[in-house]
Enzyme design. Sequence first.
Site, PDB file in Angstrom:
ATOM      1  CE1 TYR A   1      -4.307  -2.001   4.827  1.00 35.65           C
ATOM      2  CE2 TYR A   1      -3.496  -0.057   4.201  1.00 35.65           C
ATOM      3  CZ  TYR A   1      -3.995  -1.223   3.803  1.00 35.65           C
ATOM      4  OH  TYR A   1      -4.081  -1.451   2.463  1.00 35.65           O
TER       5      TYR A   1
ATOM      6  CB  SER B   1      -0.855  -0.148   1.046  1.00 38.57           C
ATOM      7  OG  SER B   1      -1.507   1.243   1.425  1.00 38.57           O
TER       8      SER B   1
END
Length: 287
Positions: free
Chosen positions: A181, A168
């Site tokens: 995250y 990501s």
Amino acid sequence: MTTSGTGPEGAGFLADLYALSGKVAVVTGATGVLGGAMAGGLSRAGAKVGVLGRRVEKAEEVASGLTRDGAEAMALPADVLDRGQLEAARDAVLERWGRIDVLLNAAGGNVPGAIVGEDDSFFEMSRDALGRVLDLNFTGTVLPTQVFGEAMIRGDGEAEGTIVNVSSMAAQRPLTRVAGYSAAKAAVENLTRWLAAELARKHGPGLRVNAVAPGFFLGEQNRALLVGEDGSLTGRGRTIIEHTPAGRFGEPEDLIGAVVWLCSPGARFVNGVVIPVDGGFSAFGGV
């Protein structure tokens, strides 16, 4: 032989370079928006696809959609954090197709308690939530890699196959809110590079490990953060678009080209890299 891609022979050369015909791929998180799109891309490139996800009906729906298009696919209901379920899924694939050539680790996501909002304090972030987001994204990549990657090793110890992890933008650049995250995806990137070296040294250069790092795509978890009910951009959504030279959010199909390339013979000398698919977000400083 013409290799420019402009004539029949060139077209054949390119088709062979990026084809996955006869390959068997397992896609974790294939019941999600991005995972499903990438599973479909591998299928259209010629691979037989195992659709792995916790939601049984959704896995069957995605697999049925691929088979309706004339491809071979099978649903693999399993939790990426349950080694027994993963081993059962691996055995089902080997029983039906006899091999595993590609593993795409697309399972992941965020956990609300590991988000630090404007009115929250990092010092009060839940340890339990942090553990769950690390498990889902990092351990949920490690376990499938152990289970399905081992099936790529031949009896002589040499291996052939490709593993593609999904990272990501949050792993590479500090983004507000997504503390847990971000850490989990940073761990996935580190693991990608470590495995690329480790597996090639011990099992030969035929087993490669790479990753893609999507930019901002609208999904089930982030839609409310980025767009309002009327489809207009939220403040966070506007900031993202302003910092994305492409001027838009990604569409799931935008990931397919990079994933198919990494899994194909065309990337046979590519190992240990993370490919951003982000519309230029990671290249732009905002000024």
